[in-house]
Design a protein around this motif. Structure first.
Motif: not given
Ligand SMILES: C[C@@](O)(CCOP(=O)(O)OP(=O)(O)O)CC(=O)O
Ligand SMILES: [Mg+2]
Length: 352
Positions: A79, A81, A92-93, A108, A112, A171
């Motif tokens: 990630e 973020k 995922a999103g 996604e 990603e 995460r």
């Protein structure tokens, strides 16, 4: 199902189910069992408590991809973020306005992880009420190349194949059961391939194949009588799990039996979503198999389970809107019994 002229003359209270209506209902259930959809023409329960679904306003749909390579390593993304920087997760999103669930999945995974992919089947659906629903797909790579740190951007830093054993800062550990679910399905597909059916729906609803079975393998389906006998459709309400819609139907149909029965949503035959018209077709219809089970098991002196309802028949409906239909079509009865016993159906888990 358009009401026939003859139906309009019959008063709901004395309408039983004619042979023609039985045939139509049994046909519809067979279509749902085969993963096909069925146009949502109305909502019988809970509509007054449900607002039309509007993506990113009162509903958030998330897609998540479980993708393995030949060594059964799983595709992970790192990630970018702030709140989970450098941690790893499955691709995922959030579904974007106007997108189908499969388009969101492909986007996604491309953004990603760098790969083009194709969904194989839905693996699991998780929900926290109609406002948060996550669709987990088993998918396969069809092209593209894995994203390296050289291509890092706000979508992700890079992607990598994970052997599922080496240490990796995650995460969220919630993905471990999703990966396990994917691995089990890959090794032994325990439910039919189930992919979204492009049929539009305004609200988040459940169309129920709500069944009662007994020790003699008789099986009944709960129907709403008017305008013609049909499977109940109930709207999900934001204060409760999506699966609560089934409880609302049983509460309405047989209030006194409700408190000593379990209303168990076993899974999803098929899922309908369109998503093209923002705020108009952002709803989802879950065609579900729901079992009504007395919440107590009685045993005879030899400890054997004895018939749980004295009559072996379903609890009587108290609301004249409803009627039980005993399934007579042999093939349909066998399929429904098999699904009810083995739950060989796409799971719908409430995280509420
Ligand atoms: C629920 C999640 O699975 C969210 C996945 O969606 P993202 O937060 O990754 O959204 P995008 O920015 O669209 O990629 C994990 C979580 O919020 O716990
Ligand atoms: Mg994401």
């Amino acid at each position: 199902m358009k009401p026939q002229v003859s139906d309009l003359r019959r008063k709901p209270s004395d309408m039983e189910v004619t042979e023609e209506e039985r045939r139509q209902v049994e046909e519809q259930v067979e279509r749902l069992l085969s993963g096909q959809g069925s146009e949502v023409t109305g909502c019988d329960v809970g509509l007054e408590q449900s607002k039309p679904a509007t993506l990113r306003k009162n509903v958030t749909y998330i897609v998540c991809a479980v993708i393995f390579n030949d060594q059964e390593e799983v595709l992970m993304v790192q990630e970018a973020k702030q709140d989970c920087y450098k941690q790893w997760y499955l691709p995922a999103g959030r579904v974007e306005v106007g997108e189908s669930l499969e388009e969101a999945l492909r986007r996604e995974v491309k953004e990603e992880a760098g790969f083009d992919c194709e969904p194989i089947t839905l693996l699991l659906i998780q929900e926290q009420g109609p406002q948060w629903i996550r669709f987990i797909f088993l998918a396969k790579v069809t092209g593209g190349s894995i994203k390296t740190v050289a291509a890092a951007d706000q979508e992700s830093l890079q992607a990598s194949w994970w052997d599922r054993h080496s240490v990796l800062p995650l995460r969220g550990r919630d993905i471990l059961r999703l990966i396990d679910c994917g691995l089990r399905y890959r090794r032994d597909p325990w439910h039919p391939v189930t992919l979204p059916v492009d049929l539009s729906c305004r609200h988040v609803v459940q169309t129920l194949v709500l069944v009662f079975t007994n020790a003699e393998d008789q099986i009944w389906i709960l129907l709403i009588k008017a305008p013609t006998p049909h499977l109940p459709t109930a709207a999900a309400v934001k204060t409760h799990a999506v699966t609560w819609a089934a409880n609302m139907v049983v509460q309405e149909a047989m209030p006194s039996a409700y408190y000593d029965h379990d209303v168990n949503t076993l899974g999803v035959f098929s899922l309908q979503h369109n998503g093209r018209q923002h705020g108009k077709t952002d709803g989802v219809c879950f065609n579900t198999l729901v079992a009504l089970l007395p919440d107590r098991v009685t045993r005879n002196e030899d400890g054997e389970k004895v018939e749980w309802t004295k009559t072996g028949r379903p609890p009587p409906v108290e609301n004249p809107r409803y009627v039980w239909l005993e399934v007579q079509k042999q093939t349909l009865r066998e399929k429904l019994l098999e699904k009810t016993k083995n739950t060989s159906i796409l799971p719908l888990h409430s995280l509420y």
